[in-house]
Design an enzyme around this catalytic site. Structure first.
Site, PDB file in Angstrom:
ATOM      1  N   SER A 295      -1.893  -4.377  -3.616  1.00 14.93           N
ATOM      2  CA  SER A 295      -0.983  -3.564  -4.891  1.00 14.93           C
ATOM      3  C   SER A 295      -0.446  -4.622  -6.129  1.00 14.93           C
ATOM      4  CB  SER A 295       0.488  -3.849  -4.193  1.00 14.93           C
ATOM      5  OG  SER A 295       0.178  -3.116  -2.995  1.00 14.93           O
ATOM      6  N   HIS A 345       6.552  -1.410   0.682  1.00  8.37           N
ATOM      7  CA  HIS A 345       6.059  -1.343   2.131  1.00  8.37           C
ATOM      8  C   HIS A 345       6.665  -2.676   2.785  1.00  8.37           C
ATOM      9  CE1 HIS A 345       1.851  -0.204   0.498  1.00  8.37           C
ATOM     10  NE2 HIS A 345       1.744  -0.260  -1.254  1.00  8.37           N
TER      11      HIS A 345
END
Length: 417
Positions: A295, A345
């Site tokens: 990410s 997340h």
């Protein structure tokens, strides 16, 4: 089922494109006022169709005028609301509760419902809300109108209605076009680039669709099947990389998640999408034991500038320390991680597994993340526990390596701020 959905969509779209009779040339605000009081279904459909058609042709000033008219003219009546609440408080009953509910719901919600009766209208209303978000600014009345759209959309786009579909190189061209258009993390530069992300055996892509918008993805995730956890997006997407057989991979890497519809902002799909894809891949491929992301860290450079840090993307040791400190310690006023991707997340039950420097050396990667990237780990046996602990304590879960890099406290903002 996919073929049937496509056929039904085509029928609906053709039906919607049929002439709705003689066009009503009244201003769109008058059409809206007429629709909200119409009791005849046929008349109501014609009015709704005309409103949608006229709205799409308006310039921004015209759209803003329509939004203001609906927000102000179809609002709740505070006095009626107070009266019906007093009546329900004195005598709770089905009748008094019904009157209170009717008073508490602004007529503009019913206007939106009536517009949605037109076949093909759902996607047009999604675009309408995108215009509202773009034009509304900080006008309180328009913010309230947006809450009405959001309230209805949260019901219409309930996860129970969404369909998870794989996107492959054999998917219809119009769907593939949209994947290229909507990719928001790592731009797809060409059809060759798209083919490299979809066709090899070690690549997957999944999207959520809604039955009312069967050719419009709502959100999609791109997945790479790898051996081990990757530390660079350039290596993951390299043109000359050697593809794996899917059975040889032991790790599934979620390297890009893109929301597709601006008009569905704040309607959350991503957490369910990841969990469904994890479940699907773990059943399909027995060798998949590790599920991670690769990410970006989009708020890092902004934070470093605000805290007056010296940084250079090529100084890999320093960049890893800075990124880890930011992810673990930088918080909003509400105590949540400052970084939006981290909030997503970690709130979804993942932990920070590793931080990498020189992981995204694209112009975008350097400008927003200083070239750094992060792996968030989804441990299937601990997702629920991680989610609950993060929600309750707001403590950032991370591996010992990341915590050691982060140090014990965050960098302070400059005093003049």
């Amino acid at each position: 089922m996919t073929l049937l959905a496509d056929l039904l969509s085509t029928v609906f779209e053709r039906r919607y494109r049929r002439p709705l009779g003689k066009p009503d040339t009244r201003p769109i605000t008058e059409l809206a006022d007429a629709l909200i009081v119409s009791e005849d279904e046929t008349t109501g459909l014609k009015l709704a169709g005309n409103i949608l058609a006229v709205f799409e042709d308006l310039d921004d000033e015209g759209k803003l005028g329509f939004f203001r008219h609906v927000a102000r003219g179809m609002n709740i009546d505070p006095e009626t609301l107070r009266t019906t609440l007093d009546a329900y408080e004195r005598e709770p009953s089905k009748a008094t509760y019904r009157m209170f509910m009717m008073a508490a719901e602004p007529p503009r919600q019913e206007l939106i419902r009536r517009l949605n009766r037109v076949p093909g209208a759902t996607r047009m209303l999604v675009r309408m809300r995108a215009d509202l978000l773009r034009l509304g600014g900080k006008e309180p009345e328009l913010a309230a109108l947006d809450l009405d759209f959001r309230h209805l959309f949260m019901s219409w786009f309930n996860l129970g209605f969404l369909v998870l579909r794989p996107i492959t190189w054999e998917s219809p061209a119009n769907i593939l076009d949209r994947i290229i258009e909507y990719e928001a993390v790592h731009a797809i530069d060409s059809w060759d680039d798209l083919r490299r992300r979809l066709k090899p055996a070690d690549r997957r892509c999944f999207a959520f669709f809604h039955p009312a918008m069967p050719d419009e993805p709502l959100i999609f995730v791109e997945v790479a099947l790898t051996q081990g956890i990757p530390s660079s997006i350039q290596a993951l997407l390299a043109e000359d990389r050697a593809p794996l057989m899917a059975e040889e991979a032991d790790t599934a890497v979620f390297y890009s998640i893109s929301n597709c519809q601006a008009g569905l902002a704040s309607i959350s799909f991503g957490n369910s999408l990841i969990k469904q894809v994890v479940s699907k891949l773990s059943k399909e491929l027995a060798g998949q034991k590790t599920f991670v992301t690769l990410s970006p860290i989009p708020g890092l450079v902004k934070w470093l500038r605000e805290t007056g840090q010296d940084w250079e993307p090529s100084d890999t040791a320093r960049m890893r320390e800075l990124a880890a400190n930011y992810l673990v310690h930088a918080k909003t006023d509400g105590g949540l991680p400052y970084d939006p991707v981290a909030r997503f997340h970690l709130g979804n039950g993942a932990i920070i597994h590793a931080v990498h420097a020189q992981a995204d050396i694209s112009d975008k990667g350097i400008s927003q993340s200083g070239g750094t990237m992060v792996n968030y780990l989804y441990d299937l046996s601990n997702i629920a526990q991680n989610h609950a602990e993060f929600t309750n304590t707001k403590k950032v879960p991370a591996t010992g390596e990341v915590l050691a890099l982060a140090g014990t406290e965050a960098f302070a903002l400059p005093k003049e701020r």
